[in-house]
Structures are given as structure tokens and as C-alpha cells.
Write an enzyme that holds these catalytic residues in place. Structure first.
Site, PDB file in Angstrom:
ATOM      1  N   ASN A  88       0.672  -1.247   0.106  1.00  0.00           N
ATOM      2  CA  ASN A  88      -0.175   0.121  -0.195  1.00  0.00           C
ATOM      3  C   ASN A  88       0.851   1.394  -0.038  1.00  0.00           C
ATOM      4  OD1 ASN A  88      -2.480  -1.562   0.381  1.00  0.00           O
ATOM      5  ND2 ASN A  88      -1.910  -1.672   2.570  1.00  0.00           N
ATOM      6  N   HIS A 101       6.432  -1.245   3.053  1.00  0.00           N
ATOM      7  CA  HIS A 101       6.554  -2.589   3.228  1.00  0.00           C
ATOM      8  C   HIS A 101       5.523  -3.625   2.475  1.00  0.00           C
ATOM      9  CE1 HIS A 101       3.195  -0.771   5.480  1.00  0.00           C
ATOM     10  NE2 HIS A 101       2.400  -1.847   5.190  1.00  0.00           N
ATOM     11  N   HIS A 103       3.047  -6.925   2.220  1.00  0.00           N
ATOM     12  CA  HIS A 103       2.240  -7.976   2.999  1.00  0.00           C
ATOM     13  C   HIS A 103       2.325  -9.267   2.303  1.00  0.00           C
ATOM     14  CE1 HIS A 103      -0.449  -5.232   5.518  1.00  0.00           C
ATOM     15  NE2 HIS A 103       0.236  -4.351   4.415  1.00  0.00           N
TER      16      HIS A 103
HETATM   17  P1  5GP Z   1      -0.610  -0.924   6.012  1.00  0.00           P
HETATM   18  O1  5GP Z   1      -2.061  -0.718   6.291  1.00  0.00           O
HETATM   19  O2  5GP Z   1       0.321   0.227   6.482  1.00  0.00           O
HETATM   20  O3  5GP Z   1      -0.241  -1.338   4.754  1.00  0.00           O
HETATM   21  O4  5GP Z   1      -0.437  -2.217   6.790  1.00  0.00           O
HETATM   22  C1  5GP Z   1       0.242  -2.251   8.147  1.00  0.00           C
HETATM   23  C2  5GP Z   1       0.373  -3.467   8.950  1.00  0.00           C
HETATM   24  O5  5GP Z   1       1.053  -3.373   9.978  1.00  0.00           O
HETATM   25  C3  5GP Z   1      -0.958  -3.936   9.350  1.00  0.00           C
HETATM   26  O6  5GP Z   1      -1.436  -5.141   8.761  1.00  0.00           O
HETATM   27  C4  5GP Z   1      -0.968  -3.919  10.728  1.00  0.00           C
HETATM   28  O7  5GP Z   1      -1.667  -5.204  11.296  1.00  0.00           O
HETATM   29  C5  5GP Z   1       0.462  -4.145  10.859  1.00  0.00           C
HETATM   30  N1  5GP Z   1       1.040  -3.797  12.345  1.00  0.00           N
HETATM   31  C6  5GP Z   1       0.893  -2.375  12.707  1.00  0.00           C
HETATM   32  N2  5GP Z   1       1.405  -2.248  14.014  1.00  0.00           N
HETATM   33  C7  5GP Z   1       2.094  -3.456  14.300  1.00  0.00           C
HETATM   34  C8  5GP Z   1       2.938  -4.112  15.249  1.00  0.00           C
HETATM   35  O8  5GP Z   1       3.243  -3.359  16.345  1.00  0.00           O
HETATM   36  N3  5GP Z   1       3.512  -5.311  15.083  1.00  0.00           N
HETATM   37  C9  5GP Z   1       3.235  -6.045  13.988  1.00  0.00           C
HETATM   38  N4  5GP Z   1       3.817  -7.298  13.996  1.00  0.00           N
HETATM   39  N5  5GP Z   1       2.459  -5.499  12.945  1.00  0.00           N
HETATM   40  C10 5GP Z   1       1.848  -4.390  12.915  1.00  0.00           C
END
Ligand code: 5GP
Ligand code: ZN
Length: 137
Positions: A88, A101, A103
């Protein structure tokens, strides 16, 4: 965003704990704390870059190589039928953590927690031509 306040930088520095599945000099991979499915993994460069526009090409290449390696490993070890690689950029696209990042999201035929809804409405050719003109102009 400053790297000091970034949750993924804190994970990289080991200031907050995470379930690390792989690490090398440039890259870290850990389990997502709010998993869409078992084995949902986040792969990050250890250095802080906000999005795909900010990350240098060489580092992007190292990270995507690890994504491929780990997707293959997870697919081999866990019992799932497919997976999405998701990345994203910017808040409008659902980026919550402003540290680049990928996923890796395991998928099964019968799952329902995550779905890519591809519209079935075909474009009008003139509209495509107009967009093409803007992109190439
Ligand atoms: P985004 O929406 O920015 O693409 O995804 C961020 C991801 O990071 C989300 O899926 C969320 O669950 C994960 N995430 C957020 N905070 C933490 C954390 O403190 N530890 C881990 N392991 N994952 C996290
Ligand atoms: Zn960061």
C-alpha cells in the site's frame, strides 16, 4: 514521519517485540499482529523509507527477493492454497504504517476476510485513450 516514532523502525531496533521469521542486513520479516490469515507476514527494509517512491531501487530489489523467498517458504510450510502480495502507498490506498512494506497474505478458496473486488464494468475505449494521452503527454 520521523523514524524514531515509526512502529516498524521500533521493531527493527527491537524496541518493541515481534515474531521475526527472517532477517538479513537490509531486510526484516515478521508476523503481522492483526493477521488477515495465519502466516500473514510483513517484509520491510531495515532503513526507513515511506513508500515505493522513496525506496532506492537496489533496496527494493533486495526486499522483493526476500518476499519471494518467504512466500515460497510459507506456501511450503503452511496449509494454504494461494497468497496475495500487497503493498500500500499513501493513506488513500490504506497505508497505515508509513514505513515501506510488503504484505504476504495467505489465501484459501473458502476464505472471506480479504477479497480483491475486480469491477466487471468494461471501460469505454475513448476514456482509455484520454487517460493514455495524459499519461504519455
Ligand atoms: P498497512 O495498512 O500500512 O499496509 O499495513 C500495516 C500492517 O502492519 C497492518 O497489517 C498491521 O496489522 C501491522 N502492524 C501494525 N502495527 C504492528 C505491530 O506493532 N506489530 C506487528 N507485528 N504488526 C503491526
Ligand atoms: Zn520506519
Amino acid at each position: 514521519m520521523l523514524a524514531e516514532n515509526c512502529i516498524f523502525c521500533k521493531i527493527v531496533r527491537n524496541d518493541i517485540p515481534s515474531k521475526i521469521i527472517y532477517e538479513n542486513d537490509e531486510t526484516l520479516a515478521f508476523l503481522d499482529i492483526f493477521p488477515i490469515a495465519e502466516g500473514h507476514t510483513i517484509v520491510v527494509p531495515k532503513k526507513h523509507y515511506e513508500n515505493i517512491e522513496a525506496i532506492p531501487d537496489e533496496i527494493l530489489i533486495s526486499v522483493i527477493k526476500i518476499v519471494k523467498k518467504l512466500a515460497t517458504l510459507l506456501h511450503d510450510k503452511l496449509n494454504f492454497e494461494g497468497y496475495n502480495i500487497l503493498q500500500n502507498n499513501f493513506k488513500a490506498a490504506g497505508q497505515v504504517v508509513q514505513h515501506f512494506h510488503f504484505h504476504i497474505i495467505p489465501r484459501n478458496f473458502n476464505d472471506s476476510r480479504f477479497r480483491l473486488a475486480i469491477p466487471r464494468e468494461q471501460a469505454i475505449e475513448e476514456d482509455l485513450d484520454q487517460i493514455l494521452k495524459i499519461i504519455k503527454g
